[in-house]
Motif scaffolding. Structure first.
Motif, PDB file in Angstrom:
ATOM      1  N   LEU A 139       0.496  13.109  10.851  1.00  0.00           N
ATOM      2  CA  LEU A 139       1.467  13.594   9.872  1.00  0.00           C
ATOM      3  C   LEU A 139       1.964  12.441   9.006  1.00  0.00           C
ATOM      4  O   LEU A 139       2.073  12.563   7.780  1.00  0.00           O
ATOM      5  CB  LEU A 139       2.648  14.253  10.592  1.00  0.00           C
ATOM      6  CG  LEU A 139       2.326  15.321  11.631  1.00  0.00           C
ATOM      7  CD1 LEU A 139       3.621  15.925  12.179  1.00  0.00           C
ATOM      8  CD2 LEU A 139       1.441  16.408  11.054  1.00  0.00           C
ATOM      9  N   VAL A 140       2.247  11.313   9.652  1.00  0.00           N
ATOM     10  CA  VAL A 140       2.750  10.139   8.929  1.00  0.00           C
ATOM     11  C   VAL A 140       1.712   9.643   7.925  1.00  0.00           C
ATOM     12  O   VAL A 140       2.037   9.317   6.781  1.00  0.00           O
ATOM     13  CB  VAL A 140       3.124   9.025   9.931  1.00  0.00           C
ATOM     14  CG1 VAL A 140       3.320   7.693   9.226  1.00  0.00           C
ATOM     15  CG2 VAL A 140       4.382   9.418  10.701  1.00  0.00           C
ATOM     16  N   SER A 141       0.453   9.581   8.326  1.00  0.00           N
ATOM     17  CA  SER A 141      -0.600   9.072   7.452  1.00  0.00           C
ATOM     18  C   SER A 141      -0.719   9.898   6.173  1.00  0.00           C
ATOM     19  O   SER A 141      -0.814   9.346   5.068  1.00  0.00           O
ATOM     20  CB  SER A 141      -1.934   9.070   8.204  1.00  0.00           C
ATOM     21  OG  SER A 141      -2.989   8.679   7.356  1.00  0.00           O
ATOM     22  N   LEU A 142      -0.682  11.225   6.309  1.00  0.00           N
ATOM     23  CA  LEU A 142      -0.789  12.070   5.122  1.00  0.00           C
ATOM     24  C   LEU A 142       0.431  11.889   4.221  1.00  0.00           C
ATOM     25  O   LEU A 142       0.298  11.773   2.995  1.00  0.00           O
ATOM     26  CB  LEU A 142      -0.938  13.533   5.528  1.00  0.00           C
ATOM     27  CG  LEU A 142      -1.087  14.517   4.358  1.00  0.00           C
ATOM     28  CD1 LEU A 142      -2.340  14.215   3.541  1.00  0.00           C
ATOM     29  CD2 LEU A 142      -1.103  15.958   4.846  1.00  0.00           C
ATOM     30  N   LEU A 143       1.606  11.856   4.794  1.00  0.00           N
ATOM     31  CA  LEU A 143       2.819  11.680   3.989  1.00  0.00           C
ATOM     32  C   LEU A 143       2.834  10.319   3.302  1.00  0.00           C
ATOM     33  O   LEU A 143       3.310  10.203   2.164  1.00  0.00           O
ATOM     34  CB  LEU A 143       4.051  11.856   4.875  1.00  0.00           C
ATOM     35  CG  LEU A 143       4.316  13.288   5.357  1.00  0.00           C
ATOM     36  CD1 LEU A 143       5.387  13.297   6.448  1.00  0.00           C
ATOM     37  CD2 LEU A 143       4.735  14.189   4.200  1.00  0.00           C
ATOM     38  N   GLN A 144       2.322   9.292   3.950  1.00  0.00           N
ATOM     39  CA  GLN A 144       2.241   7.977   3.316  1.00  0.00           C
ATOM     40  C   GLN A 144       1.321   8.016   2.101  1.00  0.00           C
ATOM     41  O   GLN A 144       1.622   7.395   1.064  1.00  0.00           O
ATOM     42  CB  GLN A 144       1.751   6.932   4.313  1.00  0.00           C
ATOM     43  CG  GLN A 144       2.782   6.541   5.350  1.00  0.00           C
ATOM     44  CD  GLN A 144       2.220   5.630   6.420  1.00  0.00           C
ATOM     45  OE1 GLN A 144       1.012   5.647   6.698  1.00  0.00           O
ATOM     46  NE2 GLN A 144       3.077   4.834   7.045  1.00  0.00           N
ATOM     47  N   ASP A 145       0.213   8.733   2.201  1.00  0.00           N
ATOM     48  CA  ASP A 145      -0.691   8.865   1.054  1.00  0.00           C
ATOM     49  C   ASP A 145       0.007   9.541  -0.121  1.00  0.00           C
ATOM     50  O   ASP A 145      -0.166   9.142  -1.276  1.00  0.00           O
ATOM     51  CB  ASP A 145      -1.930   9.671   1.447  1.00  0.00           C
ATOM     52  CG  ASP A 145      -2.861   8.914   2.385  1.00  0.00           C
ATOM     53  OD1 ASP A 145      -2.711   7.675   2.485  1.00  0.00           O
ATOM     54  OD2 ASP A 145      -3.723   9.557   3.009  1.00  0.00           O
ATOM     55  N   ILE A 146       0.808  10.559   0.178  1.00  0.00           N
ATOM     56  CA  ILE A 146       1.495  11.297  -0.887  1.00  0.00           C
ATOM     57  C   ILE A 146       2.627  10.474  -1.492  1.00  0.00           C
ATOM     58  O   ILE A 146       2.902  10.551  -2.698  1.00  0.00           O
ATOM     59  CB  ILE A 146       2.032  12.632  -0.332  1.00  0.00           C
ATOM     60  CG1 ILE A 146       0.868  13.530   0.105  1.00  0.00           C
ATOM     61  CG2 ILE A 146       2.901  13.356  -1.361  1.00  0.00           C
ATOM     62  CD1 ILE A 146       1.298  14.751   0.897  1.00  0.00           C
ATOM     63  N   ALA A 147       3.295   9.664  -0.667  1.00  0.00           N
ATOM     64  CA  ALA A 147       4.476   8.921  -1.120  1.00  0.00           C
ATOM     65  C   ALA A 147       4.133   7.687  -1.942  1.00  0.00           C
ATOM     66  O   ALA A 147       5.033   7.097  -2.554  1.00  0.00           O
ATOM     67  CB  ALA A 147       5.317   8.517   0.095  1.00  0.00           C
ATOM     68  N   ARG A 148       2.866   7.280  -1.996  1.00  0.00           N
ATOM     69  CA  ARG A 148       2.515   6.072  -2.746  1.00  0.00           C
ATOM     70  C   ARG A 148       2.873   6.238  -4.226  1.00  0.00           C
ATOM     71  O   ARG A 148       2.589   7.278  -4.823  1.00  0.00           O
ATOM     72  CB  ARG A 148       1.024   5.777  -2.619  1.00  0.00           C
ATOM     73  CG  ARG A 148       0.616   5.264  -1.259  1.00  0.00           C
ATOM     74  CD  ARG A 148      -0.776   4.639  -1.284  1.00  0.00           C
ATOM     75  NE  ARG A 148      -1.115   4.129   0.026  1.00  0.00           N
ATOM     76  CZ  ARG A 148      -1.835   4.799   0.924  1.00  0.00           C
ATOM     77  NH1 ARG A 148      -2.285   6.005   0.643  1.00  0.00           N
ATOM     78  NH2 ARG A 148      -2.097   4.261   2.095  1.00  0.00           N
ATOM     79  N   PRO A 149       3.467   5.216  -4.838  1.00  0.00           N
ATOM     80  CA  PRO A 149       3.823   5.309  -6.265  1.00  0.00           C
ATOM     81  C   PRO A 149       2.579   5.510  -7.128  1.00  0.00           C
ATOM     82  O   PRO A 149       1.511   4.962  -6.833  1.00  0.00           O
ATOM     83  CB  PRO A 149       4.500   3.964  -6.562  1.00  0.00           C
ATOM     84  CG  PRO A 149       4.902   3.419  -5.226  1.00  0.00           C
ATOM     85  CD  PRO A 149       3.891   3.927  -4.245  1.00  0.00           C
TER      86      PRO A 149
END
Length: 240
Positions: A139-149
């Protein structure tokens, strides 16, 4: 208790493909939601000297806070339909932790099933904590991909989310969040008063409910997420 990951398993590879190909440059609301949920899911557990609970319960509390933050963003923030689909897929993964270990202070608070923290089974607590810790990095990995500027010169763009329709024979509950309290009210048809069965259609921005009598209306926010966390709907999303 197997984790309900079917919707997440379907949406995660598709979303990563959109991000990798530059087809999705998330809007500010999408990135804010991803960052907020990330903050909850990656928060450090209390140190041993400060801990008042078992480690299993600390893990559960972290997952639970992530779920509630997620639900708040679907309800309150202008996330895109694709982000609503992503967040709902994550919410379905986190359903077992919804009422645990600190249920909302309301007798009518929504409940999505019994859990180890309700039954007091220590072995089950440890098993669920292990499952949660195994799930969390995905879950964290996917959210990190989305949160990248996104690049400063780029404009956000979002591919469409796949709409869905299904038949639900059971009862649905409309969830509302008031100051300090959650409420859960059965959905009744405004025309005939029946509480099901329902035909459901959603584009991930709103949800249309159609009664067998022909009456229809739309819902959004917590009602949309609440319906997607209903047992029969979860099972439908689990189907390949």
């Amino acid at each position: 208790m197997p984790l309900k990951t079917g919707l997440f398993e379907g949406v995660a590879p598709r979303v990563r493909g959109h991000l990798r190909r530059g087809e999705w440059l998330p809007a500010e609301g999408d990135r804010l939601a991803a960052e907020a949920v990330l903050g909850r899911l990656t928060a450090a557990l209390p140190g041993a000297a400060r801990a008042r609970e078992t480690e299993a319960r600390q893990v559960a509390r972290r997952l639970q806070r992530g779920l509630r933050t997620l639900i708040h963003h679907v309800e309150d923030r202008p996330v895109t339909p694709l982000m609503a689909e992503v967040l709902t897929g994550i919410a379905q993964c986190l359903v077992p932790w919804y009422v645990s270990p600190n249920p909302p202070p309301a007798a009518a608070a929504p409940s999505y099933g019994r859990s180890a923290w309700v039954t007091g089974d220590m072995e089950e607590e440890r098993r669920m904590a292990a499952l949660g810790e195994a799930l969390r990095p995905h879950l964290v990995s996917l959210l990190q991909d989305i949160a990248r500027p996104i690049p400063p010169e780029a404009r956000p763009r979002t591919p469409s989310a796949a709409p869905w329709s299904l038949r639900h024979e059971g009862r649905l509950v409309r969830h509302r969040r008031e100051p300090g309290v959650w409420t859960a009210t059965p959905v009744s048809c405004p025309a005939c008063g029946l509480q099901g069965p329902w035909s459901l259609t959603s584009d991930w921005r709103s949800l249309e409910l159609v009664c067998d009598c022909g009456a229809s209306w739309t819902e959004h926010g917590l009602s949309l997420v609440g319906v997607c966390l209903t047992g029969g709907v979860i099972e439908a999303f689990q189907t390949p």
